[in-house]
Design a protein around this motif. Structure first.
Motif, PDB file in Angstrom:
ATOM      1  N   PHE A  91     -18.782   6.691 -33.857  1.00 53.15           N
ATOM      2  CA  PHE A  91     -19.861   6.161 -33.031  1.00 53.15           C
ATOM      3  C   PHE A  91     -19.383   5.936 -31.597  1.00 53.15           C
ATOM      4  CE2 PHE A  91     -21.120   5.115 -37.266  1.00 53.15           C
ATOM      5  CZ  PHE A  91     -22.511   5.010 -37.274  1.00 53.15           C
ATOM      6  N   ASP A  92     -20.123   6.470 -30.647  1.00 49.65           N
ATOM      7  CA  ASP A  92     -19.945   6.035 -29.273  1.00 49.65           C
ATOM      8  C   ASP A  92     -20.361   4.568 -29.216  1.00 49.65           C
ATOM      9  OD1 ASP A  92     -19.862   6.161 -26.314  1.00 49.65           O
ATOM     10  OD2 ASP A  92     -22.038   6.003 -26.518  1.00 49.65           O
ATOM     11  N   ASN A  93     -19.913   3.846 -28.189  1.00 49.64           N
ATOM     12  CA  ASN A  93     -20.277   2.438 -28.080  1.00 49.64           C
ATOM     13  C   ASN A  93     -21.376   2.193 -27.053  1.00 49.64           C
ATOM     14  OD1 ASN A  93     -20.017  -0.431 -28.599  1.00 49.64           O
ATOM     15  ND2 ASN A  93     -18.940  -0.569 -26.649  1.00 49.64           N
ATOM     16  N   ASP A  94     -21.084   2.451 -25.773  1.00 54.39           N
ATOM     17  CA  ASP A  94     -22.046   2.163 -24.704  1.00 54.39           C
ATOM     18  C   ASP A  94     -23.298   3.012 -24.846  1.00 54.39           C
ATOM     19  OD1 ASP A  94     -20.378   0.294 -23.230  1.00 54.39           O
ATOM     20  OD2 ASP A  94     -19.141   2.016 -22.727  1.00 54.39           O
ATOM     21  N   GLY A  95     -24.438   2.349 -25.027  1.00 55.58           N
ATOM     22  CA  GLY A  95     -25.708   3.054 -25.164  1.00 55.58           C
ATOM     23  C   GLY A  95     -26.009   3.525 -26.570  1.00 55.58           C
ATOM     24  N   THR A  96     -25.015   3.444 -27.465  1.00 57.83           N
ATOM     25  CA  THR A  96     -25.204   3.868 -28.854  1.00 57.83           C
ATOM     26  C   THR A  96     -25.196   2.671 -29.790  1.00 57.83           C
ATOM     27  OG1 THR A  96     -24.153   6.006 -28.412  1.00 57.83           O
ATOM     28  CG2 THR A  96     -24.308   5.319 -30.717  1.00 57.83           C
ATOM     29  N   LEU A  97     -24.232   1.788 -29.644  1.00 52.94           N
ATOM     30  CA  LEU A  97     -24.167   0.581 -30.464  1.00 52.94           C
ATOM     31  C   LEU A  97     -24.663  -0.651 -29.713  1.00 52.94           C
ATOM     32  CD1 LEU A  97     -20.738   1.060 -32.295  1.00 52.94           C
ATOM     33  CD2 LEU A  97     -23.042   1.469 -33.190  1.00 52.94           C
ATOM     34  N   TRP A  98     -24.519  -0.635 -28.383  1.00 56.28           N
ATOM     35  CA  TRP A  98     -25.095  -1.716 -27.569  1.00 56.28           C
ATOM     36  C   TRP A  98     -25.631  -1.127 -26.276  1.00 56.28           C
ATOM     37  CZ3 TRP A  98     -20.521  -5.510 -26.003  1.00 56.28           C
ATOM     38  CH2 TRP A  98     -19.641  -4.862 -25.141  1.00 56.28           C
ATOM     39  N   SER A  99     -26.329  -1.913 -25.504  1.00 61.72           N
ATOM     40  CA  SER A  99     -26.935  -1.431 -24.265  1.00 61.72           C
ATOM     41  C   SER A  99     -25.859  -1.091 -23.237  1.00 61.72           C
ATOM     42  CB  SER A  99     -27.885  -2.485 -23.685  1.00 61.72           C
ATOM     43  OG  SER A  99     -29.026  -2.640 -24.492  1.00 61.72           O
ATOM     44  N   GLU A 100     -26.271  -0.387 -22.195  1.00 64.59           N
ATOM     45  CA  GLU A 100     -25.325  -0.003 -21.147  1.00 64.59           C
ATOM     46  C   GLU A 100     -25.921  -0.127 -19.740  1.00 64.59           C
ATOM     47  OE1 GLU A 100     -24.342   4.102 -21.850  1.00 64.59           O
ATOM     48  OE2 GLU A 100     -26.434   4.747 -21.789  1.00 64.59           O
ATOM     49  N   GLN A 101     -27.106  -0.703 -19.631  1.00 63.56           N
ATOM     50  CA  GLN A 101     -27.753  -0.888 -18.339  1.00 63.56           C
ATOM     51  C   GLN A 101     -27.674  -2.355 -17.917  1.00 63.56           C
ATOM     52  OE1 GLN A 101     -28.965   1.466 -16.422  1.00 63.56           O
ATOM     53  NE2 GLN A 101     -29.331   3.224 -17.776  1.00 63.56           N
ATOM     54  N   PRO A 102     -27.657  -2.695 -16.631  1.00 61.05           N
ATOM     55  CA  PRO A 102     -27.715  -1.797 -15.473  1.00 61.05           C
ATOM     56  C   PRO A 102     -26.371  -1.196 -15.110  1.00 61.05           C
ATOM     57  CG  PRO A 102     -27.710  -4.060 -14.742  1.00 61.05           C
ATOM     58  CD  PRO A 102     -27.764  -4.109 -16.245  1.00 61.05           C
ATOM     59  N   VAL A 103     -25.254  -1.725 -15.695  1.00 63.47           N
ATOM     60  CA  VAL A 103     -23.924  -1.126 -15.547  1.00 63.47           C
ATOM     61  C   VAL A 103     -23.234  -1.209 -16.895  1.00 63.47           C
ATOM     62  CG1 VAL A 103     -23.670  -1.728 -13.100  1.00 63.47           C
ATOM     63  CG2 VAL A 103     -22.839  -3.315 -14.848  1.00 63.47           C
ATOM     64  N   TYR A 104     -22.258  -0.323 -17.105  1.00 64.67           N
ATOM     65  CA  TYR A 104     -21.465  -0.420 -18.323  1.00 64.67           C
ATOM     66  C   TYR A 104     -20.875  -1.818 -18.423  1.00 64.67           C
ATOM     67  CZ  TYR A 104     -21.717   4.689 -18.412  1.00 64.67           C
ATOM     68  OH  TYR A 104     -22.157   5.989 -18.441  1.00 64.67           O
TER      69      TYR A 104
END
Length: 328
Positions: free
Chosen positions: A63-76
């Motif tokens: 699993f990718d993490n940023d944007g896949t398991l949790w949000s990634e906006q407005p910045v990583y």
């Protein structure tokens, strides 16, 4: 004879597990195509006697993490951690008031930070990470994780996890899968909290890695972080990270951006049953809506390849009943 039977039984249990087919293993997912595809895949690879049965040691899911398991906006989120570290360390570095990209961070000018490019980001990581022992860095990450809050929701960053994906992780593990994070984020940044948040232990976290050096500080042996990049675990680096840290090709991979494309390609190129899934951020009301033109989590080539190859694409707005554990 008893020893032989015990050894045989142990070997058998090491390659099989009783599948868990709950009435609804993914309650936060709508009964649409992605949920059906996930369940169908898990059932066929974990059912003894199935033509697509996969032995336990080979049931690897990444699993990718940023944007896949949790949000990634407005910045990583790791970048939010770096920004906080810069502000904490700024009093000891008066030169940062005029030196970029530090000056832009201290002024809250994110455009200026982004204008510094990859070189600027690397300098920020070096300034905030290098020279710390791994224990010191872990403590800094833990302090951040229990206090730093997302600017839009007011929730802890570690509460910005996706409830449907937490259910998916548990569902896979219930059916004999070993779940790994394979992320462009820093491996030392994710390991301190990954087990508490996702149930994924540190040894199953693969991420971008910096140099480390063993040294003695007084009579205490320590590992010190260096300002060098050993592995950029993004894009082409993800299959490399998988080979280095896991040593088996996954049979299932999950991502949300073009940075995950090579991981999904590598996974689905193997023989036997394979599964690839993209989380498509389409829900501007409950989370964010972005894809092809986004500076964060760009999903362009990956979306085209998913369509061409029949990979599963989650439409967040239509396929998820809820987004976050704390959602209504």
């Amino acid at each position: 004879m008893k020893r032989f039977l015990l050894a045989a039984a142990t070997a058998f249990l090491a390659t099989t597990v009783t599948p868990v087919f709950a009435a609804d293993p993914l309650p936060s997912w709508n009964d649409t195509g992605p949920k059906k595809a996930i369940v169908a895949f898990v059932e066929k690879v974990s059912t003894q006697g199935s033509a697509d049965f996969v032995p336990l040691p080979e049931r690897i899911a990444t699993f990718d993490n940023d944007g896949t398991l949790w949000s990634e906006q407005p910045v990583y989120f790791q970048f939010a951690f770096v920004i906080e570290r810069i502000k904490i360390l700024a009093p000891k570095h008066p030169e940062w008031k005029t030196k970029e990209p530090f000056a832009s961070i201290l002024k809250g000018n994110m455009k200026g930070v982004l204008a510094s490019g990859e070189k600027g980001v690397v300098s920020l990581l070096a300034a905030t990470h290098a020279g710390m022992t791994t224990d010191e860095f872990e403590q800094a990450v833990n302090d951040w994780a229990v206090s730093a809050k997302h600017p839009k929701t007011g929730k802890l960053y570690t509460e910005m996890v996706f409830q449907p994906m937490l259910e998916l992780l548990n569902y896979l593990r219930d059916n004999g899968f070993k779940t790994y994070i394979v992320s462009g984020g820093g491996i030392e940044f994710m390991r301190p909290w990954a087990e508490r948040i996702y149930g994924i232990p540190p040894e199953q976290v693969v991420g971008s890695s910096g140099g480390l050096k063993f040294e003695m500080r007084g009579n205490v042996p320590v590992l010190v972080k260096l300002p060098t990049l050993v592995l950029n675990d993004d894009k082409e680096g993800k299959p490399v990270g998988i080979q280095r840290h896991i040593g088996r090709r996954p049979i299932a991979a999950f991502g949300n951006s073009d940075g995950d494309l090579q991981m999904l390609q590598w996974t689905t190129a193997g023989s036997g049953a394979r599964f690839a899934l993209y989380v498509h951020h389409t829900d501007a009301d409950r989370e964010w809506a972005y894809d092809r033109k986004s500076h964060i989590g760009k999903l362009d080539k990956g979306l085209d390849e998913a369509t061409a190859k029949g990979w599963t694409v989650v439409d967040m707005k239509n396929d998820w009943k809820k987004v976050f554990p704390w959602s209504p």
